[in-house]
Design a protein around this motif. Sequence first.
Motif, PDB file in Angstrom:
ATOM      1  N   PRO A 120       0.825  -1.152   0.033  1.00 50.70           N
ATOM      2  CA  PRO A 120       0.102   0.037   0.117  1.00 50.70           C
ATOM      3  C   PRO A 120       0.971   1.213  -0.003  1.00 50.70           C
ATOM      4  O   PRO A 120       1.918   1.230   0.551  1.00 50.70           O
ATOM      5  CB  PRO A 120      -0.800  -0.161   1.242  1.00 50.70           C
ATOM      6  N   ARG A 121       0.202   2.297  -0.585  1.00 51.18           N
ATOM      7  CA  ARG A 121       0.939   3.670  -0.557  1.00 51.18           C
ATOM      8  C   ARG A 121       1.282   4.226   0.865  1.00 51.18           C
ATOM      9  O   ARG A 121       0.362   3.987   1.930  1.00 51.18           O
ATOM     10  CB  ARG A 121       0.294   4.724  -1.409  1.00 51.18           C
ATOM     11  N   LYS A 122       2.261   5.006   1.231  1.00 52.48           N
ATOM     12  CA  LYS A 122       2.538   5.782   2.402  1.00 52.48           C
ATOM     13  C   LYS A 122       1.359   6.851   2.637  1.00 52.48           C
ATOM     14  O   LYS A 122       0.844   7.361   1.481  1.00 52.48           O
ATOM     15  CB  LYS A 122       3.780   6.367   2.235  1.00 52.48           C
ATOM     16  N   MET A 123       0.897   6.928   3.747  1.00 52.18           N
ATOM     17  CA  MET A 123      -0.103   8.025   3.895  1.00 52.18           C
ATOM     18  C   MET A 123       0.591   9.348   3.830  1.00 52.18           C
ATOM     19  O   MET A 123       1.550   9.557   4.463  1.00 52.18           O
ATOM     20  CB  MET A 123      -0.722   7.653   5.474  1.00 52.18           C
ATOM     21  N   ALA A 124      -0.157  10.174   3.401  1.00 51.02           N
ATOM     22  CA  ALA A 124       0.184  11.491   3.342  1.00 51.02           C
ATOM     23  C   ALA A 124       0.246  12.504   4.642  1.00 51.02           C
ATOM     24  O   ALA A 124      -0.400  12.190   5.510  1.00 51.02           O
ATOM     25  CB  ALA A 124      -0.616  12.254   2.434  1.00 51.02           C
ATOM     26  N   ARG A 125       1.296  13.166   4.646  1.00 47.99           N
ATOM     27  CA  ARG A 125       1.432  13.988   5.991  1.00 47.99           C
ATOM     28  C   ARG A 125       0.595  14.973   6.285  1.00 47.99           C
ATOM     29  O   ARG A 125       0.059  15.676   5.122  1.00 47.99           O
ATOM     30  CB  ARG A 125       2.693  14.652   6.184  1.00 47.99           C
ATOM     31  N   PRO A 126       0.077  15.216   7.419  1.00 47.84           N
ATOM     32  CA  PRO A 126      -0.759  16.363   7.598  1.00 47.84           C
ATOM     33  C   PRO A 126      -0.315  17.565   7.142  1.00 47.84           C
ATOM     34  O   PRO A 126       0.789  17.759   7.462  1.00 47.84           O
ATOM     35  CB  PRO A 126      -1.555  16.263   9.097  1.00 47.84           C
ATOM     36  N   GLU A 127      -1.098  18.515   6.618  1.00 51.56           N
ATOM     37  CA  GLU A 127      -0.814  19.758   5.862  1.00 51.56           C
ATOM     38  C   GLU A 127      -0.830  20.880   7.276  1.00 51.56           C
ATOM     39  O   GLU A 127      -1.846  20.725   8.073  1.00 51.56           O
ATOM     40  CB  GLU A 127      -1.484  20.345   4.914  1.00 51.56           C
ATOM     41  N   GLY A 128       0.012  21.905   7.183  1.00 54.36           N
ATOM     42  CA  GLY A 128      -0.282  23.001   8.108  1.00 54.36           C
ATOM     43  C   GLY A 128       1.013  22.744   9.497  1.00 54.36           C
ATOM     44  O   GLY A 128       0.753  23.505  10.417  1.00 54.36           O
ATOM     45  N   GLY A 129       1.662  21.817   9.394  1.00 56.74           N
ATOM     46  CA  GLY A 129       2.354  21.452  10.351  1.00 56.74           C
ATOM     47  C   GLY A 129       2.217  20.643  11.527  1.00 56.74           C
ATOM     48  O   GLY A 129       0.824  20.476  11.622  1.00 56.74           O
ATOM     49  N   ILE A 130       2.885  20.464  12.716  1.00 55.12           N
ATOM     50  CA  ILE A 130       2.478  19.726  13.489  1.00 55.12           C
ATOM     51  C   ILE A 130       2.026  20.703  14.651  1.00 55.12           C
ATOM     52  O   ILE A 130       2.833  21.631  15.273  1.00 55.12           O
ATOM     53  CB  ILE A 130       3.615  19.032  14.129  1.00 55.12           C
ATOM     54  N   ALA A 131       0.947  20.822  14.922  1.00 60.89           N
ATOM     55  CA  ALA A 131       0.440  21.470  16.196  1.00 60.89           C
ATOM     56  C   ALA A 131       0.408  20.904  17.569  1.00 60.89           C
ATOM     57  O   ALA A 131       0.812  19.672  17.600  1.00 60.89           O
ATOM     58  CB  ALA A 131      -1.144  21.791  15.941  1.00 60.89           C
ATOM     59  N   ALA A 132       0.348  21.666  18.652  1.00 60.78           N
ATOM     60  CA  ALA A 132       0.312  21.258  20.012  1.00 60.78           C
ATOM     61  C   ALA A 132      -0.512  20.372  20.371  1.00 60.78           C
ATOM     62  O   ALA A 132      -0.241  19.433  21.172  1.00 60.78           O
ATOM     63  CB  ALA A 132       0.441  22.675  20.877  1.00 60.78           C
ATOM     64  N   SER A 133      -1.846  20.568  19.882  1.00 67.09           N
ATOM     65  CA  SER A 133      -2.798  19.678  20.230  1.00 67.09           C
ATOM     66  C   SER A 133      -2.538  18.218  19.642  1.00 67.09           C
ATOM     67  O   SER A 133      -3.089  17.245  20.076  1.00 67.09           O
ATOM     68  CB  SER A 133      -4.024  19.944  19.926  1.00 67.09           C
ATOM     69  N   SER A 134      -2.142  18.150  18.353  1.00 62.02           N
ATOM     70  CA  SER A 134      -1.789  17.025  17.782  1.00 62.02           C
ATOM     71  C   SER A 134      -0.717  16.308  18.177  1.00 62.02           C
ATOM     72  O   SER A 134      -0.617  14.927  18.366  1.00 62.02           O
ATOM     73  CB  SER A 134      -1.675  17.115  16.331  1.00 62.02           C
ATOM     74  N   THR A 135       0.196  16.709  19.205  1.00 64.86           N
ATOM     75  CA  THR A 135       1.506  16.241  19.328  1.00 64.86           C
ATOM     76  C   THR A 135       0.914  15.436  20.866  1.00 64.86           C
ATOM     77  O   THR A 135       1.363  14.468  21.045  1.00 64.86           O
ATOM     78  CB  THR A 135       2.669  17.214  19.797  1.00 64.86           C
TER      79      THR A 135
END
Length: 163
Positions: A120-135
């Motif tokens: 399977p293909r790699k998943m695309a990274r989320p756009e907009g950078g890594i936010a504090a809530s996502s970390t």
Amino acid sequence: LIINAIEELNDKNGSNKTSISKYIESKYGDLPAGHSTLLSHHLNIMKESGELVFWKNNYMKADPNAPPRRGRGRPPKPKVPLPPGMVLSSARPRGRPPKNPNAPLRFPKPSGSGKPRGRPRKMARPEGGIAASSTTMMSASVRPRGRPPKVKTSAFTEVSVGH
């Protein structure tokens, strides 16, 4: 010169290059500086043409009645003559044959599961950078890579009450 030297030396096993050279030198006197290379060259030419036979480092006159001596290795297979009227077809060319541009298009057969083949293909990274809530979300749900750090025990837990 060479054939005369071999005939005059009259050795039953033939004559080697040095004996032929010595005979020619004794008969004709001083020879040019390149005599040995010229002699080797002419001996090779006479050997390839069939005038001389080279056997066990000796040269001898070719006997017209003698069967040819077999060299090293496996002898070649005898060629079977083709019957008259039969034409030899051209050999197949090497490699993969070219595609026919007029051939109809072939579509792949549908697979039973509906999934595409392969990795399977790699998943695309989320756009907009890594936010504090996502970390914080990622650290809570996903373990970090590598070996976990050692847990340090506090000094209070190690001290036990003695009786």
